[in-house]
Write a protein that holds these residues in place. Structure first.
Motif, PDB file in Angstrom:
ATOM      1  N   ARG A  91       0.841  -1.213   0.000  1.00 48.98           N
ATOM      2  CA  ARG A  91       0.000   0.000   0.000  1.00 48.98           C
ATOM      3  C   ARG A  91       0.867   1.251   0.000  1.00 48.98           C
ATOM      4  O   ARG A  91       0.555   2.233  -0.676  1.00 48.98           O
ATOM      5  CB  ARG A  91      -0.935  -0.006   1.204  1.00 48.98           C
ATOM      6  CG  ARG A  91      -1.922  -1.144   1.139  1.00 48.98           C
ATOM      7  CD  ARG A  91      -2.602  -1.366   2.449  1.00 48.98           C
ATOM      8  NE  ARG A  91      -3.266  -2.663   2.437  1.00 48.98           N
ATOM      9  CZ  ARG A  91      -3.745  -3.246   3.508  1.00 48.98           C
ATOM     10  NH1 ARG A  91      -3.662  -2.656   4.690  1.00 48.98           N
ATOM     11  NH2 ARG A  91      -4.325  -4.427   3.416  1.00 48.98           N
TER      12      ARG A  91
ATOM     13  N   ILE B 207       2.149   1.782  -3.420  1.00 52.80           N
ATOM     14  CA  ILE B 207       1.082   2.310  -4.265  1.00 52.80           C
ATOM     15  C   ILE B 207       0.941   3.819  -4.073  1.00 52.80           C
ATOM     16  O   ILE B 207       0.942   4.576  -5.057  1.00 52.80           O
ATOM     17  CB  ILE B 207      -0.256   1.594  -3.984  1.00 52.80           C
ATOM     18  CG1 ILE B 207      -0.202   0.144  -4.496  1.00 52.80           C
ATOM     19  CG2 ILE B 207      -1.423   2.347  -4.618  1.00 52.80           C
ATOM     20  CD1 ILE B 207      -1.365  -0.720  -4.052  1.00 52.80           C
TER      21      ILE B 207
ATOM     22  N   CYS C  51       1.591   7.065  -6.524  1.00 55.52           N
ATOM     23  CA  CYS C  51       0.522   8.042  -6.789  1.00 55.52           C
ATOM     24  C   CYS C  51       0.982   9.478  -6.569  1.00 55.52           C
ATOM     25  O   CYS C  51       0.294  10.417  -6.975  1.00 55.52           O
ATOM     26  CB  CYS C  51      -0.694   7.755  -5.906  1.00 55.52           C
ATOM     27  SG  CYS C  51      -1.554   6.221  -6.312  1.00 55.52           S
TER      28      CYS C  51
ATOM     29  N   ASN D 294      -3.998   5.128 -12.601  1.00 53.09           N
ATOM     30  CA  ASN D 294      -4.106   3.904 -11.809  1.00 53.09           C
ATOM     31  C   ASN D 294      -3.628   2.704 -12.616  1.00 53.09           C
ATOM     32  O   ASN D 294      -2.981   1.806 -12.078  1.00 53.09           O
ATOM     33  CB  ASN D 294      -5.547   3.698 -11.346  1.00 53.09           C
ATOM     34  CG  ASN D 294      -5.966   4.706 -10.299  1.00 53.09           C
ATOM     35  OD1 ASN D 294      -5.166   5.494  -9.808  1.00 53.09           O
ATOM     36  ND2 ASN D 294      -7.245   4.693  -9.963  1.00 53.09           N
TER      37      ASN D 294
ATOM     38  N   ILE E 108       0.282   2.528 -12.668  1.00 61.39           N
ATOM     39  CA  ILE E 108       0.806   2.083 -11.373  1.00 61.39           C
ATOM     40  C   ILE E 108       0.494   0.610 -11.162  1.00 61.39           C
ATOM     41  O   ILE E 108       1.344  -0.163 -10.698  1.00 61.39           O
ATOM     42  CB  ILE E 108       0.239   2.956 -10.243  1.00 61.39           C
ATOM     43  CG1 ILE E 108       0.732   4.401 -10.405  1.00 61.39           C
ATOM     44  CG2 ILE E 108       0.616   2.394  -8.871  1.00 61.39           C
ATOM     45  CD1 ILE E 108      -0.018   5.419  -9.575  1.00 61.39           C
ATOM     46  N   ALA E 109      -0.715   0.196 -11.523  1.00 62.55           N
ATOM     47  CA  ALA E 109      -1.122  -1.205 -11.371  1.00 62.55           C
ATOM     48  C   ALA E 109      -0.206  -2.126 -12.165  1.00 62.55           C
ATOM     49  O   ALA E 109       0.226  -3.174 -11.651  1.00 62.55           O
ATOM     50  CB  ALA E 109      -2.573  -1.380 -11.816  1.00 62.55           C
TER      51      ALA E 109
ATOM     52  N   THR F  63      -7.377  -1.754  -7.281  1.00 62.39           N
ATOM     53  CA  THR F  63      -6.605  -1.766  -6.030  1.00 62.39           C
ATOM     54  C   THR F  63      -5.881  -0.439  -5.848  1.00 62.39           C
ATOM     55  O   THR F  63      -5.884   0.141  -4.759  1.00 62.39           O
ATOM     56  CB  THR F  63      -5.607  -2.935  -6.019  1.00 62.39           C
ATOM     57  OG1 THR F  63      -6.348  -4.164  -6.082  1.00 62.39           O
ATOM     58  CG2 THR F  63      -4.735  -2.923  -4.777  1.00 62.39           C
ATOM     59  N   VAL F  64      -5.266   0.041  -6.905  1.00 58.97           N
ATOM     60  CA  VAL F  64      -4.585   1.342  -6.833  1.00 58.97           C
ATOM     61  C   VAL F  64      -5.585   2.433  -6.479  1.00 58.97           C
ATOM     62  O   VAL F  64      -5.340   3.261  -5.599  1.00 58.97           O
ATOM     63  CB  VAL F  64      -3.859   1.672  -8.150  1.00 58.97           C
ATOM     64  CG1 VAL F  64      -3.256   3.071  -8.099  1.00 58.97           C
ATOM     65  CG2 VAL F  64      -2.784   0.637  -8.441  1.00 58.97           C
TER      66      VAL F  64
ATOM     67  N   ARG G 243      -5.357   4.791  -3.203  1.00 56.81           N
ATOM     68  CA  ARG G 243      -5.176   6.225  -3.491  1.00 56.81           C
ATOM     69  C   ARG G 243      -6.272   7.022  -2.787  1.00 56.81           C
ATOM     70  O   ARG G 243      -6.012   8.022  -2.121  1.00 56.81           O
ATOM     71  CB  ARG G 243      -5.229   6.471  -4.998  1.00 56.81           C
ATOM     72  CG  ARG G 243      -5.013   7.921  -5.390  1.00 56.81           C
ATOM     73  CD  ARG G 243      -5.356   8.195  -6.849  1.00 56.81           C
ATOM     74  NE  ARG G 243      -4.537   7.546  -7.834  1.00 56.81           N
ATOM     75  CZ  ARG G 243      -3.581   8.154  -8.545  1.00 56.81           C
ATOM     76  NH1 ARG G 243      -3.315   9.420  -8.351  1.00 56.81           N
ATOM     77  NH2 ARG G 243      -2.900   7.495  -9.450  1.00 56.81           N
TER      78      ARG G 243
END
Length: 97
Positions: free
Chosen positions: A41, A44, A48, A55, A58-59, A68-69, A73
């Motif tokens: 987390r 992540i 961000c 998203n 990043i994913a 999930t991102v 966030r």
């Protein structure tokens, strides 16, 4: 794609706390599973910090889903570091006998 509130929330202090959490998670021991989840987390929300990243970007980098991102966030934007901790699972109440 940045946070909805438009503020730059990834300060050096927060990044330091997130990195410490990630390092602690890698050390193993009691609670290591929860700390490993916390470390992800943290990665992540650090990703961000670049408000231009989506998203999906990043994913793909972290091998998670865009949902999930988006979840982490949003929770970080609303509750900062406290938002990165697990919420109690009400479907399985803890029996404190």
């Amino acid at each position: 794609m940045g946070g909805s509130d438009g503020e730059s929330w990834a300060t050096d202090e927060r990044r330091g706390a997130e990195r410490r959490g990630a390092r602690h998670a890698l050390s193993g021991g009691p609670g290591a599973r929860e700390l490993t989840a916390l470390a992800l987390r943290c990665r992540i929300v650090l990703a961000c910090a670049d408000e231009e990243r989506t998203n999906g970007d990043i994913a793909a980098e972290l091998s998670v889903t865009p949902a999930t991102v988006g979840k982490w966030r949003k929770r970080f934007a609303a509750n900062r570091l406290d938002g990165l901790h697990d919420e109690p699972d009400l479907a399985f109440p803890v029996d404190h006998r």
